[in-house]
Design an enzyme around this catalytic site. Structure first.
Site, short mmCIF file in Angstrom:
data_model
loop_
_atom_site.label_atom_id
_atom_site.label_comp_id
_atom_site.label_asym_id
_atom_site.label_seq_id
_atom_site.Cartn_x
_atom_site.Cartn_y
_atom_site.Cartn_z
N THR A 15 -15.31 0.55 3.15
CA THR A 15 -15.95 1.47 4.14
C THR A 15 -17.68 1.65 3.94
O THR A 15 -18.38 2.01 5.04
CB THR A 15 -15.33 2.89 3.67
OG1 THR A 15 -14.04 2.78 3.73
CG2 THR A 15 -16.19 4.16 4.46
N ASP A 59 -11.69 -5.41 4.27
CA ASP A 59 -11.10 -4.22 3.84
C ASP A 59 -10.30 -4.29 2.50
O ASP A 59 -9.82 -5.60 2.49
CB ASP A 59 -9.89 -3.62 4.96
CG ASP A 59 -9.45 -2.28 4.59
OD1 ASP A 59 -9.79 -1.46 5.47
OD2 ASP A 59 -8.86 -2.08 3.62
N SER A 60 -10.43 -3.77 1.49
CA SER A 60 -9.79 -4.07 0.23
C SER A 60 -8.34 -4.21 0.31
O SER A 60 -7.86 -4.60 -0.72
CB SER A 60 -10.51 -3.13 -0.92
OG SER A 60 -9.64 -1.95 -0.61
N SER A 61 -7.72 -3.66 1.30
CA SER A 61 -6.26 -3.83 1.34
C SER A 61 -5.97 -5.34 1.74
O SER A 61 -4.82 -5.58 1.49
CB SER A 61 -5.71 -3.01 2.44
OG SER A 61 -6.39 -1.76 2.32
N ASP A 92 -9.99 1.35 -1.97
CA ASP A 92 -8.26 1.60 -1.73
C ASP A 92 -7.94 0.62 -3.01
O ASP A 92 -6.89 1.16 -3.66
CB ASP A 92 -7.86 1.11 -0.56
CG ASP A 92 -7.93 2.09 0.63
OD1 ASP A 92 -8.37 3.03 0.16
OD2 ASP A 92 -7.75 1.63 1.91
N THR A 279 4.18 4.04 -17.84
CA THR A 279 4.77 5.41 -17.18
C THR A 279 4.24 5.53 -15.78
O THR A 279 3.26 4.92 -15.63
CB THR A 279 4.38 6.27 -18.24
OG1 THR A 279 4.60 7.65 -17.37
CG2 THR A 279 2.75 6.34 -18.39
N GLN A 280 5.16 6.12 -15.09
CA GLN A 280 4.62 6.41 -13.79
C GLN A 280 3.81 7.90 -13.90
O GLN A 280 3.03 8.40 -12.72
CB GLN A 280 5.66 6.53 -12.68
CG GLN A 280 7.10 7.48 -13.01
CD GLN A 280 8.16 7.22 -12.01
OE1 GLN A 280 8.38 8.15 -11.33
NE2 GLN A 280 8.72 6.41 -12.06
N CYS A 281 3.66 8.30 -14.76
CA CYS A 281 2.79 9.55 -14.98
C CYS A 281 1.22 9.04 -14.89
O CYS A 281 1.04 7.94 -15.33
CB CYS A 281 2.81 10.17 -16.28
SG CYS A 281 4.45 10.95 -16.51
N1 ASP Z 1 -10.08 0.96 3.69
C1 ASP Z 1 -11.02 1.04 2.68
C2 ASP Z 1 -11.05 -0.24 1.75
O1 ASP Z 1 -10.42 0.02 0.68
C3 ASP Z 1 -11.53 1.97 2.09
C4 ASP Z 1 -12.55 2.29 1.39
O2 ASP Z 1 -13.55 1.39 1.46
O3 ASP Z 1 -12.64 2.95 0.44
O4 ASP Z 1 -11.47 -1.27 2.01
#
Ligand code: ASP
Length: 343
Positions: A15, A59-61, A92, A279-281
């Site tokens: 972003t 995008d980091s995804s 992300d 742990t998922q905590c």
């Molecule tokens: N979707 C974006 C990413 O992770 C969100 C961000 O930049 O914070 O690339």
């Protein structure tokens, strides 16, 4: 010759450098040179800044280990030319990326600071400027001619964290990250205050940087929930070529102790699959054997992740699996702190 610290900004996407595509209304990455134009304030910092960008910012995804190697290689090739590195990425998956980079960079003695933002740099209310400017300041800070930070960190919303201790916890708040099991390394207010006793001390390291580029990705996260079935667990553990599993258990490392579950785990370990208990905590420690519901896991050879985050466990698993360790060697290295990721 200028003695100002030299900082390399590495833009991978996210972003922070995005703009709106008005046709689709979606945010998409744009040319990094525009990012520097948007922040003339950078010229005022007491350092020399050079920048480099992924050819196609992402995008980091869309991050994967090939990109991790790209980032690590940029640092490797420029390590002796710069005093510090600031990596701009999407938030992300920033905790996953930065955790992995922390393991890949052995003997690191310079700052590597990850940052990003929740709003694009061009937005009126953006959080990008403060995050970027302070990250550069952190990377520039030296004490007795030595960089103050000699590890991989993540800076967001006035706090500097050890990267492999962080988790993204909010998709909306500017304070997007938490580090539940380790205090911030620095806080930015009127002054930039470092908590020096929490920093990794690297004064004993006399070897040069080694970049580990082999990461094993045949791994999976198995999140426990009440009612999970034998069919689901069995299918996951029988994934072809599977090398490692991070089980996200309940509380202090507990999972159902029905025999079908324990037997499946035991069989997977016998098949050379490494299994880590986290742990998922959000905060706290795995303590296998504390409750009856974790005794069997310990007995069959499940590795305790102690207070590691899932993100760091995934990174450490990818990194350690590449070494072909025996189960006892693997357990030894996983259960001890290699980059400050475990208390
Ligand atoms: N979707 C974006 C990413 O992770 C969100 C961000 O930049 O914070 O690339």
């Amino acid at each position: 010759m200028s003695t100002k610290p030299k900082i390399l900004l590495i833009y991978t996407g996210g972003t922070i450098g995005m703009m709106k595509d008005y046709k689709t209304n979606a945010l998409k990455a744009f040319d990094f040179t525009q990012l520097l134009d948007k922040i003339p304030e950078l010229q005022q910092l007491n350092c020399q800044i050079k920048s480099i960008s992924f050819e196609n910012p992402i995008d980091s995804s869309n991050m994967n280990t090939t990109y991790y190697v790209d980032i690590a290689e940029i640092i490797e090739h420029n390590y002796n030319l710069y005093d510090g590195f600031v990596i701009l990425s999407g938030s992300d998956t920033m905790s996953y990326i930065s955790s992995a980079i922390s393991f890949m960079l052995e003997n690191l003695q310079k700052p590597v600071i990850f940052t990003g933002s929740q709003l694009p740099i061009g937005d009126l209310r953006t959080d990008a400027k403060e995050n970027l400017i302070t990250s550069i300041e952190v990377a520039c800070t030296q004490k007795n001619g030595v960089p103050m930070i000699q590890e991989v960190c993540l800076y967001f919303e006035y706090k500097l964290y050890r990267a492999n201790r962080t988790t993204k916890m909010s998709a909306e708040q500017f304070e997007a990250f938490v580090s539940m099991n380790y205090p911030p390394l620095a806080e930015s207010g009127v002054y930039l205050k470092f908590n020096e006793h929490y920093l990794l001390n690297k004064s004993h390291i006399h070897s040069s940087l080694v970049v580990k580029k082999k990461l094993v990705t045949d791994i999976v996260i198995l999140k426990m929930f009440p009612g999970i079935t034998k069919n689901v667990v069995e299918s996951i553990l029988n994934i072809q070529n599977l090398k490692g599993v991070v089980i996200e258990t309940f509380g202090s490392g507990n999972a159902l102790n029905e025999s079908w579950f324990v037997n499946l785990i035991k069989k997977a370990i016998n098949n050379n699959i490494r299994i880590i208990n986290v742990t998922q905590c959000l905060g706290g420690n795995v303590n296998q054997g504390h409750y009856e519901t974790s005794v069997a896991l310990k007995k069959v050879g499940v590795v305790s992740g102690k207070d590691i985050t899932t993100e760091a466990a995934i990174a450490k698993l990818m990194y350690l699996l590449s070494e072909n360790f025996s189960l006892s060697e693997f357990t030894h290295y996983f259960e001890k702190s290699l980059r400050g990721e475990i208390s």
